[in-house]
Design an enzyme around this catalytic site. Structure first.
Site, short mmCIF file in Angstrom:
data_model
loop_
_atom_site.label_atom_id
_atom_site.label_comp_id
_atom_site.label_asym_id
_atom_site.label_seq_id
_atom_site.Cartn_x
_atom_site.Cartn_y
_atom_site.Cartn_z
N LEU A 57 39.46 33.74 -19.86
CA LEU A 57 40.46 33.42 -18.85
C LEU A 57 41.56 32.63 -19.55
O LEU A 57 41.28 31.78 -20.39
CB LEU A 57 39.85 32.56 -17.74
CG LEU A 57 39.23 33.24 -16.53
CD1 LEU A 57 38.60 32.19 -15.61
CD2 LEU A 57 40.26 34.05 -15.75
N ASP A 58 42.81 32.89 -19.20
CA ASP A 58 43.92 32.12 -19.76
C ASP A 58 43.70 30.63 -19.50
O ASP A 58 43.11 30.26 -18.47
CB ASP A 58 45.24 32.54 -19.14
CG ASP A 58 45.64 33.95 -19.50
OD1 ASP A 58 45.17 34.45 -20.54
OD2 ASP A 58 46.42 34.56 -18.74
N PRO A 59 44.17 29.75 -20.40
CA PRO A 59 44.04 28.31 -20.14
C PRO A 59 44.59 27.90 -18.78
O PRO A 59 44.02 27.04 -18.10
CB PRO A 59 44.83 27.69 -21.29
CG PRO A 59 44.69 28.67 -22.41
CD PRO A 59 44.72 30.02 -21.74
#
Length: 308
Positions: A46-48
């Site tokens: 998941l993106d930060p």
């Protein structure tokens, strides 16, 4: 000086609610330390900036992490029109501002329609995809000119849940490899004003459609209370619920665990989850058109609970 952590063999799946601002790998390592698990892996980054469901696999469950990586997923996305950024989300640097045209719900629905189905999508240049053995984001941070790959992805459904210019909210259900940041970027170009992701939350991953997630804060509090956080792990079998299942008697299960092929015309063709008669997961296999079952991944040391 911090006490040394004694790690232990632990098998199962933790449904983590990843916080914003933390990479998926850092979230995994934090949870692994709290659980004191010897081995762990996540099921796709998941993106930060993103929050939400990040299934973490420990022990023998890591053998199915790749399968969960390829599963369907659903996201709630908040998109801001009128501004593009270098990362295609709010963490990046603004590149260009444009005025947002007057948009009706019908106009937005029409703009979204071409993004549903099998589509060609260019990944963000700030992504973990590798080029020449190096993540694209590493090249982008050095200022290199990057041509991000274009790949075929599948978007099952897009629901417009709200719109108040310049912000719109979408529920996106999609297959593996789909970048919601790219979808927002491309939608902005179709609308002629540019766009980026302001907030993103993953709400489910197959087969966990109604996940009971736990945050790192809650996990930390549980551990500090003296409770064994291993009780939160789902059994390995929970990650196999979407597969056709075969149950073998003790003799055949022992042969399967030794890597032997088995044949039964009644076996369902395709990839299957194989269980012992007592309900413990034995592994994954592939059944051909002639009913021959070939072992693919074998689980070791799991009982019927499969998470201890």
């Amino acid at each position: 000086m911090r006490p040394r952590i004694t790690f232990r063999p632990l098998h199962g799946i933790l449904l983590l609610d990843k916080p914003a601002g933390l990479s998926s790998n850092n979230a995994l390592q934090a949870a692994r330390r709290l659980l004191r698990a010897e081995k762990g892996g996540h099921t796709g980054s998941l993106d930060p900036l993103a929050t939400g469901l990040l299934p973490l696999c420990f022990g023998e469950a890591t053998k199915i992490a790749g399968l969960l990586l390829g599963s369907a997923k659903a996201y709630d996305a908040e998109i801001v029109l009128g501004v593009t950024t270098d990362t295609d989300d709010a963490d990046g640097q603004p590149l260009r501002e444009r005025s947002v045209p007057a948009l009706s719900e019908a106009a937005l629905q029409a703009a979204l329609a071409p993004f549903i189905g099998r589509i060609q999508q260019q990944a963000p240049i700030y992504s973990a995809l590798k080029q020449g053995g190096e993540p694209l984001y590493a090249k982008a941070r050095r200022g290199e000119v990057i041509e991000a790959p274009v790949r075929e992805v599948e978007v099952h459904a897009i629901t417009l849940t709200s719109y108040a210019s310049p912000r719109l909210r979408l529920r996106v259900t999609c297959g593996s490899g789909t970048y919601i940041r790219s979808l927002a970027r491309d939608l902005g170009e179709v609308l002629g004003c540019g766009a980026h992701i302001a907030a993103l939350r993953r709400v489910w991953v197959e087969p966990f459609r109604t996940p009971e997630m736990i945050t790192l804060e809650a996990l930390t509090a549980l551990v500090e209370s003296g409770a064994d956080a291993a009780q939160l792990l789902l059994p390995v079998a929970a990650g196999l619920s979407d597969f056709a299942q075969i149950t073998l008697d003790a003799t055949l299960a022992a042969r399967f665990r030794m890597g032997q092929r088995l044949r039964d015309p009644a076996f369902p063709e395709g990839q299957v989850a194989v269980f012992d008669a007592d309900g413990s997961p034995a592994g994954l296999g592939l059944v051909d058109a002639d009913g021959r079952l070939s072992p693919q991944r074998l689980f070791n040391g799991l009982n019927a609970a499969a998470a201890c």
